[in-house]
Design an enzyme around this catalytic site. Structure first.
Site, mmCIF file in Angstrom:
data_model
loop_
_atom_site.group_PDB
_atom_site.id
_atom_site.type_symbol
_atom_site.label_atom_id
_atom_site.label_comp_id
_atom_site.label_asym_id
_atom_site.label_seq_id
_atom_site.Cartn_x
_atom_site.Cartn_y
_atom_site.Cartn_z
ATOM 1 N N ASP A 1 -4.737 -4.101 -2.761
ATOM 2 C CA ASP A 1 -3.942 -3.660 -1.737
ATOM 3 C C ASP A 1 -3.523 -4.930 -0.825
ATOM 4 O O ASP A 1 -4.213 -6.048 -0.503
ATOM 5 C CB ASP A 1 -4.875 -2.914 -0.627
ATOM 6 C CG ASP A 1 -3.715 -2.359 0.390
ATOM 7 O OD1 ASP A 1 -2.715 -2.505 0.238
ATOM 8 O OD2 ASP A 1 -4.356 -1.364 1.019
ATOM 9 N N SER B 1 0.762 -1.046 0.001
ATOM 10 C CA SER B 1 0.011 -0.064 -0.020
ATOM 11 C C SER B 1 0.766 1.239 0.005
ATOM 12 O O SER B 1 1.868 1.299 -0.897
ATOM 13 C CB SER B 1 -0.784 -0.076 1.275
ATOM 14 O OG SER B 1 -2.054 0.681 0.999
#
Length: 299
Positions: free
Chosen positions: A155, A40
């Site tokens: 993610d 991320s």
């Protein structure tokens, strides 16, 4: 002789600016980062660092205010799996990593994403850096997922918010990890005590106003934004728990704990505060590590 470091940069949205301060603190104290593993925002900052453009990115981020941040939002109305397409923000940040190829970077780099269908982590350790970062930052319900090699990728924090495992085979002196989901009081002003003007101009509030302006009824717009905010809080709670398990299984030599309440995931206008916080907390963590080393040598 500089001590070599495998650096792990965790997920946490805007709190990820703290990674910049952490890197600066390590370098100032003579540590040499040889590899970076991130997911991320950790993959974004780590990738830009590995590409050699962290200082330029830092200056750009510090200059962002709320107006600039909101201009980067391209709404998708969740039709593509996320509230924000992400094209606009990536147009702005792409120059910081350009057309770099991961295996040609001067620092070994791993970006961690999640394969939704296979329910497995995907480690990008070669290939296009931009694709790797884009996949790793595809926060569910926020950024649209990407489709790569017949896989739906989101993610990496869905399965591994602090990806220490990719560094375990590194031949470095130590592992340093920056956890952005720590559950203790923040030295910064807590979210609950944020100024009224800050709450009024929050990204969620602005999204609601834009939805109304674009034709949505006020009640339905508020409900949509509230659902996104609640889902993000649920994801954060899950990541906080998962991070504890990752740390227990792979305890790093230096652990930097950034409080989850230090800023909201969406507070991308708070780069300066978070960079300074990351620097201070890393300085403290390094001091503890070195004190342990000195104590063991004296025994």
């Amino acid at each position: 002789m500089a001590r070599s470091v495998s650096l792990v940069l965790g997920s946490g949205g805007a709190r990820g600016y703290a990674h910049i301060g952490a890197i600066e603190a390590l370098e100032e104290r003579g540590y040499k980062v040889k590899s970076v593993s991130g997911c991320s925002m950790g993959a974004l900052v780590g990738g830009i660092y590995a590409a050699g453009n962290l200082e330029k990115f830092k200056r750009w981020a510090i200059d962002l205010d709320w107006t600039d941040t909101l201009k980067l939002v391209d709404l998708s109305f969740l039709t593509s799996g996320g509230a924000i397409k992400g094209d606009r923000v990536f147009e702005k940040i792409a120059p910081f990593f350009g057309d770099k190829i991961i295996e040609r970077l001067p620092i070994r780099f791993t970006a961690v994403a999640t394969d939704l269908d296979a329910k497995k982590e995907v480690w990008f350790q070669e290939g296009d850096l931009k694709t790797a970062i884009r996949a790793s930052v595809a926060i569910p319900t926020v950024f649209t997922p990407i489709y790569h090699n017949s896989r739906v990728l989101v993610d990496g924090a869905v399965l591994n918010p602090l990806p220490i495992a990719p560094t375990m085979s590194d031949h470095t002196d130590l592992i340093a990890a920056v956890n952005l989901n720590a559950s203790f009081a923040s030295p910064l002003k807590p979210i609950a005590e944020a100024a009224a003007s800050d709450r009024k101009d929050s990204l969620m509030t602005r999204l609601e106003k834009w939805l109304v302006k674009l034709g949505a009824k006020s009640a339905s717009a508020r409900e949509s934004v509230t659902q996104i905010d609640i889902l993000q809080r649920v994801i954060e709670a899950m990541q906080e728990t998962m991070t504890l398990y990752k740390i227990a299984g792979y305890l790093p030599d230096i652990l930097v704990e950034v409080p989850i309440e230090s800023c909201r995931v969406y507070d991308f206008h708070k780069a300066k505060e978070m960079i300074e916080l990351g620097y201070d907390l890393t300085t403290q963590a390094i001091a503890k590590y070195e004190a342990r080393g000195a104590q063991s040598q004296s025994v």
